[in-house]
Design a protein around this motif. Structure first.
Motif, PDB file in Angstrom:
ATOM      1  N   ASN A 232       0.814  -1.216   0.000  1.00 42.81           N
ATOM      2  CA  ASN A 232       0.000   0.000   0.000  1.00 42.81           C
ATOM      3  C   ASN A 232       0.845   1.262   0.000  1.00 42.81           C
ATOM      4  O   ASN A 232       2.057   1.201   0.074  1.00 42.81           O
ATOM      5  CB  ASN A 232      -0.855   0.025   1.272  1.00 42.81           C
ATOM      6  CG  ASN A 232      -1.475  -1.327   1.553  1.00 42.81           C
ATOM      7  OD1 ASN A 232      -2.117  -1.893   0.684  1.00 42.81           O
ATOM      8  ND2 ASN A 232      -1.246  -1.849   2.736  1.00 42.81           N
ATOM      9  N   CYS A 240       4.236  -0.447  -0.469  1.00 40.01           N
ATOM     10  CA  CYS A 240       4.964  -0.656   0.795  1.00 40.01           C
ATOM     11  C   CYS A 240       4.269  -1.785   1.564  1.00 40.01           C
ATOM     12  O   CYS A 240       3.066  -1.718   1.806  1.00 40.01           O
ATOM     13  CB  CYS A 240       4.939   0.607   1.647  1.00 40.01           C
ATOM     14  SG  CYS A 240       5.690   1.991   0.809  1.00 40.01           S
ATOM     15  N   ASP A 242       2.618  -4.084   4.285  1.00 36.15           N
ATOM     16  CA  ASP A 242       1.935  -3.804   5.544  1.00 36.15           C
ATOM     17  C   ASP A 242       1.463  -5.154   6.081  1.00 36.15           C
ATOM     18  O   ASP A 242       0.702  -5.850   5.405  1.00 36.15           O
ATOM     19  CB  ASP A 242       0.735  -2.888   5.240  1.00 36.15           C
ATOM     20  CG  ASP A 242       0.095  -2.367   6.497  1.00 36.15           C
ATOM     21  OD1 ASP A 242       0.445  -2.847   7.581  1.00 36.15           O
ATOM     22  OD2 ASP A 242      -0.775  -1.480   6.378  1.00 36.15           O
ATOM     23  N   ARG A 243       1.944  -5.533   7.257  1.00 33.55           N
ATOM     24  CA  ARG A 243       1.684  -6.897   7.765  1.00 33.55           C
ATOM     25  C   ARG A 243       0.905  -6.839   9.068  1.00 33.55           C
ATOM     26  O   ARG A 243       1.268  -6.087   9.976  1.00 33.55           O
ATOM     27  CB  ARG A 243       3.036  -7.590   7.980  1.00 33.55           C
ATOM     28  CG  ARG A 243       2.945  -8.992   8.507  1.00 33.55           C
ATOM     29  CD  ARG A 243       4.325  -9.644   8.487  1.00 33.55           C
ATOM     30  NE  ARG A 243       4.252 -11.023   8.928  1.00 33.55           N
ATOM     31  CZ  ARG A 243       5.225 -11.910   8.759  1.00 33.55           C
ATOM     32  NH1 ARG A 243       6.344 -11.556   8.165  1.00 33.55           N
ATOM     33  NH2 ARG A 243       5.099 -13.153   9.185  1.00 33.55           N
ATOM     34  N   HIS A 264      -3.237   0.667  -3.233  1.00 35.33           N
ATOM     35  CA  HIS A 264      -3.228  -0.755  -2.875  1.00 35.33           C
ATOM     36  C   HIS A 264      -2.911  -1.547  -4.130  1.00 35.33           C
ATOM     37  O   HIS A 264      -3.315  -1.159  -5.221  1.00 35.33           O
ATOM     38  CB  HIS A 264      -4.586  -1.203  -2.332  1.00 35.33           C
ATOM     39  CG  HIS A 264      -5.035  -0.409  -1.154  1.00 35.33           C
ATOM     40  ND1 HIS A 264      -4.472  -0.553   0.092  1.00 35.33           N
ATOM     41  CD2 HIS A 264      -5.963   0.571  -1.044  1.00 35.33           C
ATOM     42  CE1 HIS A 264      -5.058   0.303   0.931  1.00 35.33           C
ATOM     43  NE2 HIS A 264      -5.953   1.000   0.270  1.00 35.33           N
TER      44      HIS A 264
END
Ligand code: DGJ
Length: 766
Positions: A232, A240, A242-243, A264
């Motif tokens: 995102n 980037c 994102d977890r 996204h």
């Protein structure tokens, strides 16, 4: 990666095996066993898909429901239905034919393609509005076909294969009362561990059905203890990672901008909570689609989860008249039992070998120079030839003329839609300019933004109704421009006609296809009110149509995708544009993050990456030219600056960079990619590595962050080498064993100053 299992049993060419479909020949089990990648067990009614490292299994149960039994590391052909559990769960209804058996509920059983309105309350994959007004669909198994090679999809991007490289299973389901038939397609690519999915919905009834939702992929898991990773951020900082752990309810990402978007990406990962680059089970799912999408995961209270991925249901409504069908975009899955690196490498391999249709696939692509950041709109033919002249002396091979060459275009407020050469800037036309560029020994590329029109343009004055607009409402502007209604063939034909005239007027070998705004006011003059829910998707199909025409008419032309940088960086576009301008942010340090995130799914050869001038145009950062080169060389390499402004020393560096990239092109573009550091972590450096398939060569790149006082002594542990081989590094006298480089590491020099970089070239000694 384990060796390929020896394939002793294969389908013979063009052999099609089918079973239980009315009107189709029913062949005996013997033939099914000929196939290695897809195994049908008639007795247990299971379909097992095998790739090198993974197994995927489905089962037709006693109610003819298609149940998902397993997806994970390779486990062979045995039925895995013992993993399924049935239980009496209150408020989870039972199908009518289950009678008093309260333990059988669609709400509990893992489904291969989830339905709606008949007892499964988790995320639906499909939602029709039937002629009687109901939104109910109950799909039961009808039959299957099995064939060699990979299925194709009409008018949609899809992975492709030679006959022996993949196999196709098609499972047919139907709702007899709704008279809706569904074909579930599975493509199995053994070597790259890739399983593709697509769905076709057919209206077998006598009245129109309206589809409100029709996903490409449904994947049920008998567990919910996983992390979801999505990619995102925003324009100038795309993809980037994102977890976060899955939690109760629905977690989703998506786009309703008409493009897959900067915000996204249509690629997600589900993984063990402790998974990392080299450990843990992980599943990557990509959607080959460039418009509105949704990837949603729902955790149910009963320790299960479901991923559904496909066209975003917002403002989607597709009318299916009797006999008509709708085909979804394709989704693709890779499961890695051993962490993210293996997953990424398998996606990279599959994308390179089975998705990109690159005219340079067997040749090296030219190193390019683009004039955008050097001149913006302010250029003349003389200025462009000056840049090209300087660039060609440095070994650069392709000149790309960016925005500003057409119509009346001195800024971004006018000219889009008028694809005729601006004779004030280019008095000798395109032909004159291209012949001057060619005489420097360079090929020529050109920028276009065909999907857009400015209010201040001849095209808009003549055809104001050709834009997406809602009647009676003034349409929103984006970058001062409107969106042409590419769902309309007449609009596309007109634009394509203009482009063809331009591209045929001179030897153009490269096109940069740009697109610089999100869609609003999505309404088309060409469709009645009840079919406006088709416009978003028809727009994307229109873009694919015109790109396919371009590919057909100019098969040797390389098309670079762009959407304000990386706003449409997806598998759909890659099928037409084998490289995409990764981001409008050309700063080397920001690019570390953008290219890192992008690499989880997409191979380096697809990422357009340029060296630009400093201070950087987007963030003002000053980085060394060596560092900018090393970062950009990790993708489809080029420059975006005026080399005439460089010092002799800088020119020498550029000359070396170009030659270096040309020499190591194959390794960078076709080698296995390893992420050796996370640029989002506050580490001293970020590093990555490309290793040749035979492990005899590797290139390691490393970039430091802001300098710190008394930095610790660091070593970099390499990956993917052959432990038994001895490697020479950058021509050194010393030989290093692959095992030592991977386990003990390579000692890094002390760095002085911010944003330093090194590049190591490793060559095994025989
Ligand atoms: C956006 C692109 O990403 C840039 O590289 C450049 O081509 C501009 N558009 C031109 O308008």
């Amino acid at each position: 990666m384990p060796d390929l299992r020896v394939c002793a049993r294969r389908l013979t060419a063009r052999q099609v095996v089918s079973g239980r479909l009315p009107g189709m020949t029913y062949n005996k089990a013997k033939l099914y066993k000929e196939c290695l990648m897809i195994v049908y067990d008639e007795q247990n009614q299971t379909f097992t898909l095998h790739t090198c490292n993974t197994t995927y299994q489905m089962k037709v149960d006693h109610y003819q429901v298609l149940v998902h039994t397993y997806y994970g590391p390779y486990v062979g052909d045995n039925s895995l239905s013992h993993c399924l559990r049935c239980a009496d769960r209150d408020f989870s209804p039972n199908p009518n034919e289950a009678g008093n058996d309260r333990t059988y509920s669609l709400d509990i059983i893992p489904q291969e393609y989830s339905t709606c309105g008949v007892g499964d309350f988790r995320l639906p994959s499909v939602e029709p509005e039937l002629p009687d007004g109901s939104h109910t669909l109950d799909l039961r198994y009808l039959g299957y076909t099995l064939q060699k090679g990979k299925y194709t999809l009409p008018d949609l991007p899809a992975f492709y294969s030679a006959e022996e490289e993949a196999e196709t299973l098609t499972l047919y389901l139907e709702d007899a009362s709704a008279q809706i038939e569904t074909a579930l397609y599975f493509g199995v690519f053994e070597k790259s561990d890739l399983i593709t999915r697509a769905v076709r919905i057919i209206n077998r009834g006598k009245e129109t059905v309206r589809l409100h939702r029709c996903a490409s992929l449904c994947l049920d898991f008998l567990r919910a203890d996983m992390d979801l990773i999505t990619f995102n951020a925003h324009h100038l900082m795309e993809r980037c990672p994102d977890r976060a752990p899955l939690r109760s309810g629905i977690q989703s990402v998506g786009s309703v901008r008409g493009i897959s978007s900067h915000q996204h990406n249509p690629f997600v990962i589900l993984c063990d909570q402790n998974a990392d680059e080299y450990h843990g089970l992980c599943y990557g799912a990509m959607l080959l689609y460039s418009g509105n999408f949704e990837a949603a995961v729902e955790c149910s209270p009963f320790e299960s989860s479901r991923l559904v991925m496909g066209i975003h249901p917002y403002h989607f409504c597709w009318s299916l008249r009797p006999g008509e069908s709708f085909t979804t975009p394709e989704a693709a899955l890779v499961c890695s039992p051993d962490g993210f690196t293996q997953m990424s490498q398998q996606f990279h391999r599959a994308i390179r070998d089975h998705l990109l249709r690159d005219p340079y696939s067997h040749r090296r692509k030219p190193v390019l120079i683009n004039n955008w950041e050097a001149t913006y709109f302010d250029f003349t033919a003389e200025k462009l030839v000056d840049i090209a002249n300087e660039a060609s002396a440095l070994g650069i091979e392709l000149f790309v003329m960016d925005d500003g060459w057409f119509g009346v275009r001195d800024d971004d407020s006018s000219g889009l839609g008028d694809w005729q050469v601006n004779k004030t800037k280019l008095p000798d036309g395109l032909e004159g300019l291209v012949s001057r560029i060619n005489s420097l020994g360079m090929s020529f590329g050109i920028w276009v933004e065909p999907e857009m029109v400015n209010e201040n343009s001849a095209l808009y004055r003549e055809h104001p109704d050709w834009i997406l607009h809602v009647p009676g409402r003034a349409p929103a502007r984006g970058r001062g421009q409107f969106v042409l209604d590419f769902s309309r063939k007449d609009v596309r034909d007109h634009i394509y006609g203009q482009l063809k005239t331009i591209f045929s007027s001179a030897p153009v070998t490269y096109v940069k296809w740009d697109m610089n705004r999100s869609l609003t006011d999505v309404w088309s003059d060409a469709l009645p009110p009840q079919r406006q829910g088709e416009v978003y998707h028809r727009y994307v199909l229109g873009v694919y149509d015109i790109l396919e025409r371009l590919r057909t008419d100019y098969p040797h032309m390389l098309i670079e995708g762009c959407c304000g940088g990386g706003g449409r960086f997806d598998g759909g576009m890659l099928y037409y544009t084998p490289q995409i301008w990764c981001s409008d942010d050309s700063d080397a340090i920001d690019r570390l993050k953008i290219q890192y995130g992008t690499s989880f799914c997409y191979p380096p050869c697809t990422m357009g990456a340029h060296v630009s001038a400093v201070p950087n145009e987007q963030n003002g950062r000053i980085t060394p030219l060596e560092t900018r080169g090393i970062v950009a060389m990790s993708g489809a390499f080029g420059y975006e600056m005026d080399p005439g402004k460089c010092s002799p020393e800088e020119k020498e560096i550029i000359r070396r960079q170009v030659a270096w990239y040309q020499t190591h092109y194959e390794l960078i573009c076709r080698g296995d990619y390893y992420r050796l550091g996370d640029p989002f972590a506050n580490n001293l450096f970020t590093a990555w590595e490309h290793v040749s398939e035979d492990k005899r060569q590797a290139v390691v790149s490393l970039v430091t962050g802001s300098v710190r006082p008394s930095p610790p002594y660091s070593r970099l542990c390499l990956k993917g080498l052959d432990p038994s081989l001895q490697y020479r590094i950058n021509g050194s006298e010393t030989l290093y064993s692959g095992g030592a480089l991977m386990q003990a590491g390579y000692p890094l020099p002390a760095f002085s100053g911010d944003y330093q970089a090194i590049q190591l070239y490793l060559e095994a000694q025989s």
